[in-house]
Design a protein around this motif. Structure first.
Motif, PDB file in Angstrom:
ATOM      1  N   MET A   1      77.572  77.907  51.142  1.00 48.04           N
ATOM      2  CA  MET A   1      78.414  77.367  52.139  1.00 48.04           C
ATOM      3  C   MET A   1      78.834  75.771  51.364  1.00 48.04           C
ATOM      4  N   SER A   2      77.860  75.362  50.935  1.00 47.41           N
ATOM      5  CA  SER A   2      78.254  74.048  50.051  1.00 47.41           C
ATOM      6  C   SER A   2      77.105  73.662  49.090  1.00 47.41           C
ATOM      7  N   GLY A   3      77.481  72.849  48.107  1.00 46.30           N
ATOM      8  CA  GLY A   3      76.435  72.418  47.150  1.00 46.30           C
ATOM      9  C   GLY A   3      76.679  73.023  45.892  1.00 46.30           C
ATOM     10  N   LYS A   4      75.846  72.200  44.894  1.00 49.96           N
ATOM     11  CA  LYS A   4      76.020  72.832  43.475  1.00 49.96           C
ATOM     12  C   LYS A   4      74.857  73.297  42.768  1.00 49.96           C
ATOM     13  N   ILE A   5      75.078  74.070  41.845  1.00 45.59           N
ATOM     14  CA  ILE A   5      73.895  74.657  40.927  1.00 45.59           C
ATOM     15  C   ILE A   5      74.230  74.463  39.661  1.00 45.59           C
ATOM     16  N   LEU A   6      73.339  73.503  38.887  1.00 42.78           N
ATOM     17  CA  LEU A   6      73.861  73.401  37.419  1.00 42.78           C
ATOM     18  C   LEU A   6      72.602  74.044  36.588  1.00 42.78           C
ATOM     19  N   ILE A   7      72.868  74.757  35.417  1.00 42.95           N
ATOM     20  CA  ILE A   7      72.013  74.990  34.441  1.00 42.95           C
ATOM     21  C   ILE A   7      72.235  74.283  33.365  1.00 42.95           C
ATOM     22  N   GLY A   8      71.263  73.473  32.925  1.00 43.81           N
ATOM     23  CA  GLY A   8      71.565  72.514  31.440  1.00 43.81           C
ATOM     24  C   GLY A   8      72.582  71.395  32.366  1.00 43.81           C
ATOM     25  N   GLU A   9      73.541  71.217  31.433  1.00 41.70           N
ATOM     26  CA  GLU A   9      74.585  70.563  32.073  1.00 41.70           C
ATOM     27  C   GLU A   9      75.939  71.226  32.567  1.00 41.70           C
ATOM     28  N   ARG A  10      75.541  72.724  32.496  1.00 38.75           N
ATOM     29  CA  ARG A  10      76.839  73.374  32.813  1.00 38.75           C
ATOM     30  C   ARG A  10      76.670  73.757  34.566  1.00 38.75           C
ATOM     31  N   GLU A  11      77.671  73.530  35.211  1.00 40.55           N
ATOM     32  CA  GLU A  11      77.688  74.088  36.628  1.00 40.55           C
ATOM     33  C   GLU A  11      78.128  75.470  36.752  1.00 40.55           C
ATOM     34  N   ILE A  12      77.219  76.335  37.429  1.00 42.58           N
ATOM     35  CA  ILE A  12      77.329  77.937  37.558  1.00 42.58           C
ATOM     36  C   ILE A  12      77.661  78.087  38.851  1.00 42.58           C
ATOM     37  N   THR A  13      77.918  77.024  39.703  1.00 44.16           N
ATOM     38  CA  THR A  13      78.130  77.517  41.140  1.00 44.16           C
ATOM     39  C   THR A  13      79.214  78.552  41.499  1.00 44.16           C
ATOM     40  N   GLY A  14      80.174  78.474  40.622  1.00 41.33           N
ATOM     41  CA  GLY A  14      81.092  79.842  40.916  1.00 41.33           C
ATOM     42  C   GLY A  14      81.210  80.885  40.260  1.00 41.33           C
ATOM     43  N   LEU A  15      80.157  80.842  39.330  1.00 36.12           N
ATOM     44  CA  LEU A  15      79.990  82.275  38.349  1.00 36.12           C
ATOM     45  C   LEU A  15      79.486  83.348  38.903  1.00 36.12           C
ATOM     46  N   PRO A  16      79.834  84.612  38.551  1.00 33.47           N
ATOM     47  CA  PRO A  16      79.433  85.727  39.067  1.00 33.47           C
ATOM     48  C   PRO A  16      77.981  85.837  38.439  1.00 33.47           C
ATOM     49  N   PRO A  17      76.785  86.836  39.178  1.00 37.45           N
ATOM     50  CA  PRO A  17      75.848  86.803  38.552  1.00 37.45           C
ATOM     51  C   PRO A  17      75.605  87.145  37.287  1.00 37.45           C
TER      52      PRO A  17
END
Lengths: 345, 260
Positions: free
Chosen positions: A53-69
């Motif tokens: 619904m909201s928020g961010k997920i980062l792996i390393g320095e890269r934001e992956i919030t919008g990436l497909p699995p």
């Protein structure tokens, strides 16, 4: 490594609220919590299988919030193995290779190593239906690690296994973690797994993270009554605090330090309580005399209930100590514990 | 071990039902003589009508497959407001009397309706055409395909798809590598049920398209015009050929790989 910022999820059955979490590279991090706390939802959100619904997920320095699995490089292993039933063990393990450009000889090397560590050589041509639970979970692990994910998510991977298989797969998990660069994030509610595998952990309850920290810290210094209760703090009391001591139902308990005045509870682990027949002379600041009201056989240990005024403490002792001290229900005893064994929240 | 009365009651009821279904069919199948059967199959009209029945039913199944598979997947995997309603609408063709289906389709395809007008401008005729037959058969058959396929998809744990995605497969790769290989048996059963239902349709077709004649219409016509004896051989041929086709389909596709 994994950074989760202000994550909120609103599904029909589950809600996650204000999740903030960061896990270091190659850490073995464990999420604990009761059923329905939202642990699996959090894992699936990290894997990209559930919309945020909201928020961010980062792996390393890269934001992956919008990436497909499939673009995240995050593998997931479920409690029920989720092996592809129409593929052999080998085909299951190599499934991810179709979608990743990996050098062939390197892939073969990795495959051999995984087959060896997980002891799967003899099973390559079998179908999942012909495997035991432990074998299935080893295959699922090999399949997940074959693509060398940056993060491996494990959703109670051991809880469906028989105790002897559990130990075996737990050992494999530990070896795999030590020999790879992958970050492991595992959900469990088994404290043995937590203590033997994890460096750090978080406790979840009702869609929130209650406490994050070193495992030792969580077990020894729970940050909330919920966590204390969850990790098995038996002596949990509502208390009022005054400078360096607390009062529980009229009983004064030394804490030896000035605590946050907004604190409401104190707790003492039952293994930190010393029970004796005579007054114990030691540096322990808290000494009380009381009476045994109940002795409960818990297998390896006996749990002793000692009534002191209006407060009932629980202490743990071995069978040997129980006989040596001649403890019985109804006899007077002394209990002692250090001021530093008192946890306040 | 002494059997309880319940056991004997169950057995008796079962036998009655078996007899009830099989006796009339066996009687009909064995009634025409071999020479009559031979003569009938030499009749070009009969062959044409049976062929028409089979290929229109096959096309109805194909249309159901193409249009129905995505919807079946959607219904199996997601929950949304109005899902129950959609499912009830899908089941409607099963419950409606057959002639009513024919009338309903004609009322949309007729010149007084805008859809009928568009169709006629495109040169598509429903009334009295093969297109009309296929339309009707798809209408009555598609619920069977949808329901069987949906059940098949529901039987596959969504976690298999989730794991596949996490291993790098896109949604479509996941469908073709995981979901389809595990669901195709259910889809096949759906196709067989859909075309079986389509081959057996009479009431709706007879209203929309009398000529060219599908086999059930021809059987009805021969019964009306010449009586039982002349209609039976056509019926025997239709039933035998359909059963044979379904049987072959099942044998060809019965897998030899071990699966759960």
């Amino acid at each position: 490594m994994i950074k989760i910022q202000d994550l909120n999820i609103n599904l029909k059955e589950f809600k996650l609220r204000d999740i903030n979490l960061s896990v270091e590279e190659n850490e073995f991090f464990i999420l604990m919590g009761p059923t329905g706390a939202g642990k699996t939802v959090l894992l699936e959100a990290i894997a990209g299988l559930i919309p945020l619904m909201s928020g961010k997920i980062l792996i390393g320095e890269r934001e992956i919030t919008g990436l497909p699995p499939e673009k995240r490089g995050i593998s997931i292993v479920y409690q029920d193995y989720a092996l592809f039933p129409h593929l052999t063990v080998l085909e299951n393990i190599k499934y991810g290779l179709y979608f990743h450009r990996i050098d062939k000889t390197q892939a073969e090397k990795r495959l051999d190593r995984l087959l060896e560590v997980l002891n799967l050589f003899g099973l390559k041509q079998r179908f999942p239906v012909n495997l035991s639970g432990g074998e299935k979970q080893r295959v699922a692990l090999a399949r997940a690690l074959m693509i060398e994910p940056r993060v491996l998510l494990l959703d109670e991977p051991l809880s469906a296994l028989d105790p002897n298989f559990r130990e075996e797969v737990r050992g494999a998990l530990k070896r795999l973690h030590q020999s790879s660069n992958t970050t492991f994030l595992m959900v469990t509610h088994d404290f043995v797994e937590v203590l033997s595998l994890a460096g750090r952990a978080a406790v979840m309850n009702k869609g929130r993270i209650e406490q994050t920290g070193q495992v030792k810290e969580i077990f020894e210094k729970p940050a909330s009554p919920f966590v204390a209760d969850f990790v098995g703090m038996k002596n949990l009391f509502k208390a009022s605090f005054n400078e360096t001591y607390a009062v529980v139902s009229g009983l004064k308990i030394e804490i030896g330090r000035i605590v946050d005045p907004s604190s409401q509870y104190l707790a003492v682990r039952s293994e930190d309580i010393v029970i004796s027949r005579n007054k114990f002379s030691s540096s322990m600041r808290n000494n009380y005399s009381g009476m045994i009201t109940q002795i409960d056989n818990q297998g390896f240990y006996y749990e002793i209930d000692v009534q002191i005024k209006d407060v009932s403490f629980k202490g743990l002792i071995t069978k040997g100590a129980l006989i040596e001290l001649g403890l019985e229900e109804g006899i007077p005893v002394y209990i002692s514990f250090k001021a530093s064994a008192v946890h306040v929240f | 071990m002494r059997r309880e009365p319940f056991f004997w009651i169950s057995i008796s009821c079962g036998l009655v039902i078996m007899a009830f279904i099989l006796l009339p069919l066996i009687e009909m199948m064995t009634a025409p003589s071999l020479s009559m059967l031979k003569e009938t199959i030499k009749d070009k009209d009969v062959v044409r009508s049976i062929w028409l029945s089979i290929y229109t039913a096959g096309l109805a199944a194909l249309i159901s497959f193409v249009l129905g598979t995505p919807l079946a997947y959607l219904l199996a995997r997601s929950s949304f407001r109005g899902k129950r309603l959609v499912e009830s609408i899908i089941d409607l063709p099963i419950a409606i009397p057959h002639p009513v289906v024919g009338i309903a389709i004609l009322s949309v395809a007729g010149k007084n309706h805008w859809i009928g007008q568009i169709l006629s401008e495109l040169g598509i005729r429903i009334m009295g055409s093969v297109t009309g037959i296929i339309t009707v058969l798809t209408f009555v058959g598609i619920p069977f395909y949808l329901n069987a396929t949906k059940a098949g998809f529901e039987g596959i744990s969504p976690r298999l798809e989730k794991v596949s995605r996490s291993l790098g497969a896109s949604m479509s790769s996941t469908f073709f590598r995981i979901t389809f290989p595990l669901a195709w048996r259910s889809m096949l059963i759906g196709l067989i049920m859909c075309s079986a239902r389509a081959i057996s349709e009479f009431g709706a077709v007879v209203i929309v398209t009398y000529h060219p004649m599908i086999a059930p219409v021809m059987i009805y016509e021969r019964f009306e015009a010449y009586g039982l004896k002349y209609s039976q051989p056509v019926a025997v041929w239709l039933v035998s050929i359909s059963l044979l086709l379904f049987l072959i389909l099942r044998i060809l596709t019965s897998g030899n790989r071990k699966e759960t």
